[in-house]
Design an enzyme around this catalytic site. Structure first.
Site, mmCIF file in Angstrom:
data_model
loop_
_atom_site.group_PDB
_atom_site.id
_atom_site.type_symbol
_atom_site.label_atom_id
_atom_site.label_comp_id
_atom_site.label_asym_id
_atom_site.label_seq_id
_atom_site.Cartn_x
_atom_site.Cartn_y
_atom_site.Cartn_z
ATOM 1 N N HIS A 254 3.008 2.853 6.393
ATOM 2 C CA HIS A 254 1.755 2.853 7.149
ATOM 3 C C HIS A 254 1.428 4.292 7.522
ATOM 4 C CE1 HIS A 254 2.049 -1.411 7.507
ATOM 5 N NE2 HIS A 254 2.927 -1.443 8.484
ATOM 6 N N THR B 139 10.002 0.677 -5.643
ATOM 7 C CA THR B 139 9.973 2.001 -5.020
ATOM 8 C C THR B 139 11.281 2.753 -5.218
ATOM 9 O OG1 THR B 139 10.759 1.067 -2.934
ATOM 10 C CG2 THR B 139 8.375 1.244 -3.220
ATOM 11 N N GLY C 76 3.801 7.846 -3.295
ATOM 12 C CA GLY C 76 2.828 8.806 -3.800
ATOM 13 C C GLY C 76 2.178 8.360 -5.099
ATOM 14 N N ASP D 265 -0.736 -2.299 1.297
ATOM 15 C CA ASP D 265 -1.609 -1.131 1.445
ATOM 16 C C ASP D 265 -2.998 -1.509 1.955
ATOM 17 O OD1 ASP D 265 0.466 0.496 0.197
ATOM 18 O OD2 ASP D 265 -0.182 -0.401 -1.694
#
Length: 420
Positions: free
Chosen positions: A40, A128, A298, A12
């Protein structure tokens, strides 16, 4: 020759914007490892694009794009992402290809990913849940399915049913999965995926033989590398320079530049030790002003001061030739900044970043304090316009790491990148 862009922290860092800028000058953009667990966000002409498995080079209409052998590909997500960028006006026709040796992420893998996280309980990794770990696991155990195997339907069906049998035996009724449903979807992909599949070895070889400029877009970051990251709180692939060479069959002698992307502070998603994490007003400022939410999940990112112990360790592994410092503008208005320049345990300074997470959990960061700046850096266009305090911050990072900072990000758009 090739330029490689790699994350130097826990991901990130803002690699996508630099890739987007560099893509204006390259002929080929390639992903070498990981899957759609990466993320991205790129802003071009006021339009925001989210890339996960697709290379960011698609924003350049002249750039060819490759999802390389070292990646793992969830086919439904691949097509969904293509559809999303097409609706925003990007044409990918004859510009995006997948290595026939890449492994396929099944919906089965994704379900297993969630079950394995539950199984770990309080020790969960914080994945994830995109099926990346189970896919690399089946790859390593030689029971995985490569892209080319889809086009040998009897073999594909046999291997998928074998995987389902093995996981059902392990998880029983906890695994709610319909193998017939997934097979039905792949009967469609049998036809629709075929135009995108190539042998990536000659693809890359031809690019270099014809003097094409190649850009390798790293996913995740060094501290999530399966070998050099904070294991086991890592992803399941080699996210550093080693993964570039094996994931794309690129000669190390063809790599001209290795650009390490460094966020001006530190963030991470998921579990694991985080020495400079700030669970206070400073951390809240970084999280809110920096809009630190994961593109893929998120999830709110954990935030802390810049940790140069990590960046120096990352440099020793990836051998950066230059750095891109991102999100400097997020530090605007903070009266004081801290930068970790060492770790201490029981009064003894450590020589390097430790492999042992039990030691890492005990470290006390040694901080150097910097005066903040009150004038905004957001959307400046020249390095010379930066406040003196910001220049001092940049100069110290360069001196400590021993690598020049050639790019400085001060906003979300491609026009907000200062070049030196």
């Amino acid at each position: 020759m090739a330029t490689v862009v790699l994350g130097s922290q826990w991901g990130d860092e803002g690699k996508g914007k630099l890739v987007d800028i560099l893509c204006d000058e390259v002929d080929v953009c390639a992903r070498c490892a990981g899957g759609n667990n990466a993320g991205h966000t790129i802003v071009v002409n006021g339009v925001s694009y989210d890339f996960h498995i697709l290379p960011s080079g698609l924003v350049n209409s002249r750039c060819m794009n490759l999802i390389g052998t070292g990646t793992v590909v969830h086919i439904p997500s691949f097509f969904a992402e293509l559809d999303a960028i097409h609706k925003k006006g990007l044409n990918s026709t004859d510009r995006i290809f997948i290595s026939d040796r890449a492994h396929i992420v099944l919906d089965l893998h994704q379900l297993v990913d969630g079950l394995e996280e539950v199984e770990l309980g309080a020790s969960h990794i914080g994945t994830t849940r995109k099926g990346i770990g189970p896919t690399y696991s089946t790859k390593a155990s030689r029971s995985g399915i490569r892209v080319y195997e889809l086009f040998n339907w009897p073999e594909f069906e046999k291997k998928l049913r074998a995987l389902e049998f093995g996981y059902k035996r392990r998880f029983g009724d906890l695994l709610e999965y319909d193998v017939e449903e997934e097979l039905a979807r792949f009967r469609i992909y049998y036809e629709t995926l075929r135009p995108y599949v190539v042998d990536a070895v000659p693809f890359i070889s031809r690019a270099f033989e014809s003097k094409k400029k190649v850009l390798v877009e790293g996913a995740n970051a060094l501290m999530l590398d399966i070998d050099y990251g904070t294991y086991p709180y890592v992803t399941s692939s080699n996210t550093g320079i080693g993964g570039v060479i094996t994931g794309l069959a690129i000669s190390p002698f063809k790599i001209e530049n290795i650009i390490g992307v460094v966020k001006a502070y530190t963030t991470r998603v998921g579990s694991g030790p985080f020495p400079t994490e700030q669970l206070n007003a400073s951390g809240e400022h970084l999280q809110k002003v920096g809009r630190e939410f994961g593109v893929t999940t998120g999830r709110k990112r954990r935030c802390g001061w810049l940790d140069l112990v990590i960046v120096k360790y990352s440099t020793a592994v990836n051998h950066y030739t230059t750095l891109n410092l991102t999100k400097l503008d997020i530090l605007d208005g903070l009266p004081e900044l801290q930068v970790a320049v060492g770790y201490e345990v029981d009064g003894q300074e450590l020589e390097s970043f430790p492999a042992d997470l039990n030691i890492l959990a005990q470290v006390k960061p040694i901080y150097k304090t910097f005066k903040g700046w009150s004038s905004p850096t957001t959307k400046l266009t020249q390095y010379e316009e930066l406040p003196a305090e910001a220049k001092a911050y940049i100069a110290f990072i360069e001196e400590f790491i021993g690598v020049k900072i050639s790019y400085i990000g001060v906003g979300p758009g491609r026009e907000h990148m200062l070049k030196r």
